[in-house]
Design an enzyme around this catalytic site. Structure first.
Site, PDB file in Angstrom:
ATOM      1  N   HIS A 400       1.814  -8.770  -8.605  1.00 52.13           N
ATOM      2  CA  HIS A 400       2.133  -8.229  -7.392  1.00 52.13           C
ATOM      3  C   HIS A 400       3.027  -7.021  -7.416  1.00 52.13           C
ATOM      4  O   HIS A 400       3.968  -7.146  -8.439  1.00 52.13           O
ATOM      5  CB  HIS A 400       2.918  -9.367  -6.406  1.00 52.13           C
ATOM      6  CG  HIS A 400       2.676  -8.988  -5.174  1.00 52.13           C
ATOM      7  ND1 HIS A 400       3.874  -8.278  -4.418  1.00 52.13           N
ATOM      8  CD2 HIS A 400       1.684  -9.495  -4.182  1.00 52.13           C
ATOM      9  CE1 HIS A 400       3.303  -8.228  -3.009  1.00 52.13           C
ATOM     10  NE2 HIS A 400       2.095  -8.828  -2.926  1.00 52.13           N
ATOM     11  N   GLU A 453      -3.131 -15.299  -3.744  1.00 53.92           N
ATOM     12  CA  GLU A 453      -4.516 -15.405  -3.833  1.00 53.92           C
ATOM     13  C   GLU A 453      -4.884 -16.799  -4.606  1.00 53.92           C
ATOM     14  O   GLU A 453      -6.223 -17.433  -4.391  1.00 53.92           O
ATOM     15  CB  GLU A 453      -5.363 -14.271  -4.371  1.00 53.92           C
ATOM     16  CG  GLU A 453      -4.850 -13.059  -3.744  1.00 53.92           C
ATOM     17  CD  GLU A 453      -5.675 -12.763  -2.535  1.00 53.92           C
ATOM     18  OE1 GLU A 453      -6.093 -13.705  -1.997  1.00 53.92           O
ATOM     19  OE2 GLU A 453      -5.706 -11.459  -2.045  1.00 53.92           O
TER      20      GLU A 453
END
Ligand SMILES: CC(C)(COP(=O)(O)OP(=O)(O)OC[C@H]1O[C@@H](n2cnc3c(N)ncnc32)[C@H](O)[C@@H]1OP(=O)(O)O)[C@@H](O)C(=O)NCCC(=O)NCCS
Length: 514
Positions: A400, A453
């Protein structure tokens, strides 16, 4: 020790005498005076008393409205009873007041009489707050990493702490304790609803979930246009049509209440559009929203016309709640850039959908499940992953831009998938540990962990959502975050227009004859 700076006052930096206009003059007369005197505003006066202000921003709104400048009075477009400052106020205080209110110009008044006007630019010149003279001398890192480009009170992400919040509340705690509509209200209104406000809000949004009549006959064609259905593509087309059918206008031409209505309309209708497109692509008729079901349960109802188990409806809703907003991510930034041009709310949301559809942003959850399928067995995890990372592949659902520790959304959704006993949760946990280890070995120092996700797919699959609906489900609630950001951008706007460094062949090259 440096000398303490002299406190300078507004009287020293203001423009005096100020350029004024009468309320009975026409907008065209006032505009040509502003151009002639090279000022960004005129103070509207009654004798020597300021009763209004007309700024460049008002003229932009006026121009966009299509009204006739020579037939319209200044009094119709000015901001009446403007806030004023006294000449004795310090430059720093005046700067804070302007910045807080989002003003660029403010009249200076002494004992009720207009004595000057002070602009943000005047103040910045002396308040050791340097305006950006030429943007090209500021180098932003690739991907704008870490660059602050706006102020927001919608929410934020604290990457090192693994924490994110909507307004002042932990987003995860909101997902644990409240329903989605409460968070929607929080983002639109700035506070959590009282019981009465919550009920009224549900009443307000219920009719807005229905697809507009004019769009209904076109949806089957949209759903069946492509060789193979890409719901995000169909969704952006459908949202664009809704905005068009409902007569959305550039926000610069409408008031804040209408902007809010447009934003609410889109937030409410997006989940219905997603499910309608999905069903039509399967040769099935769309199912109307269920008036009595909560947000997540209604979403699943529109999938197959069955009231879901409350635990399952709640799990989907909690996923949707965790994805409503997340700082200045790529799709939110995209929406704000489009909004900053004064375009309609629909244009900004369509842009957000486009940005979210990319695999590096919202397109990963189905790919994360594909990864689990490709690995197949716990024993295969390590060799598979070592091989993939060595070949330079990205492991979907990991890494991320902002989180350099566990993503709080992934921890929360791991808990949700355990609570609902999702089929793949134990295998997913094993794979997660192996991915983290392999990435730490092969990509040391990058701090790569599971992102939102990874478990999103595990939860959604267990709740009966087909993989092709994963990214659209992300969009179904992120639209609320986009809209909160769009409304915020519109409330204090400056067009977002950065620069690029030209690195092509040196110009001007002679143009060869045709
Ligand atoms: C999310 C993401 C786009 C962030 O990108 P970013 O902040 O620009 O990070 P970078 O692309 O600069 O990556 C930094 C390093 O970590 C590596 N890396 C990042 N994510 C990785 C992943 N999922 N698998 C393998 N390596 C990864 C990169 O290869 C790069 O290594 P390098 O220094 O050898 O070049 C990125 O982590 C990614 O592609 N993840 C997979 C897709 C995904 O899950 N998206 C959903 C996001 S919520």
């Amino acid at each position: 020790m440096p000398d303490s700076p002299t406190v300078r006052t507004v009287a020293e930096v203001m423009s005096a005498p100020p350029v004024t206009a009468l309320p009975s003059e026409t907008v065209a007369e006032a505009a040509s005076r502003m151009a002639e005197r090279r000022v960004g505003s005129v103070i509207v006066v009654d004798g020597s008393r300021p009763i209004g202000i007309l700024t460049e921003r008002d003229l932009v709104r006026f121009g966009a409205s299509g009204a006739e400048g020579s037939g319209t009075k200044v009094s119709e477009w000015m901001t009446a009873d403007p806030d004023c400052v006294g000449p004795g106020l310090s430059v720093q205080e005046a700067f804070t007041s302007l910045a807080e209110h989002g003003y660029r110009h403010i009249p200076v008044v002494d004992s009720g009489e207009l004595v000057g006007v002070v602009s943000l630019r005047d103040l910045m010149r002396v308040a050791s707050i340097q305006p950006v003279v030429h943007p090209s001398n500021i180098e932003a890192p690739p991907g704008l990493e870490g660059v602050i480009v706006a102020e927001t009170s919608v929410g934020d992400v604290r990457g090192l702490e693994g924490f994110y919040h909507y307004r002042e509340y932990s987003a995860v705690e909101l997902a644990e304790k409240r329903r989605l509509e409460d968070v929607w209200f929080l983002l639109f209104e700035g506070h959590l609803p009282s019981a009465d406000e919550g009920r009224a809000f549900l009443e307000e949004i219920r009719p807005l979930r229905v697809v507009p009549e004019a769009v209904r006959p076109i949806l089957p064609a949209i759903a069946r246009t492509g060789e193979s259905l890409v719901i995000m593509d169909a969704l952006r087309t459908a949202v664009s049509l809704v905005a068009y059918a409902e007569g959305f206008r550039p926000w610069l031409d409408i008031d804040a209440a209408q902007r809010r209505r447009d934003a609410l309309r889109l937030c409410a209708v997006v989940p219905t559009l997603i499910m309608a497109i999905w069903r039509l692509s399967q040769g099935l008729e769309p199912i109307e929203p269920h008036g009595d079901l909560g947000y997540g349960a209604n979403y699943l109802w529109m999938l197959d016309g069955e009231e879901p188990d409350p635990e399952i409806g709640r799990a989907v809703e909690q996923y949707q709640m965790t994805t409503i907003d997340h700082g200045f991510n790529a799709s939110t930034f995209t929406s704000r850039v489009i909004c900053s041009t004064g375009a309609d709310v629909g244009a900004a949301v369509v842009g957000g959908i486009g940005a979210l559809s990319g695999p590096l942003h919202g397109g990963a959850p189905s790919r994360a499940l594909d990864l689990l399928d490709a690995i197949g067995t716990p024993e295969n995890a390590r060799p598979y992953l070592v091989d993939a990372v060595t070949r330079g592949e990205r492991i979907m659902g990991f890494g991320h831009r902002v989180y350099k520790t566990d993503d709080p959304r992934s921890i929360f959704l791991r808990g949700v998938s355990e609570r609902i006993h999702a089929e793949k949760v134990e295998f997913a946990k094993q794979v997660e540990r192996t991915v983290v280890d392999v990435l730490a070995e092969l990509k040391p120092g990058r701090n790569l962990y599971a992102n939102v996700e990874f478990y999103a797919g595990v939860v959604m699959e267990h709740c009966g959502l087909p993989r092709r609906l994963f990214t659209p489900t992300f969009a179904s609630s992120r639209v609320i975050g986009w809209c909160a950001n769009i409304l915020e951008q519109a409330s204090d706007n400056r067009i977002i227009r950065p620069s690029a460094r030209y690195v092509g062949p040196p110009p001007p090259a002679p143009v060869p004859a045709a």
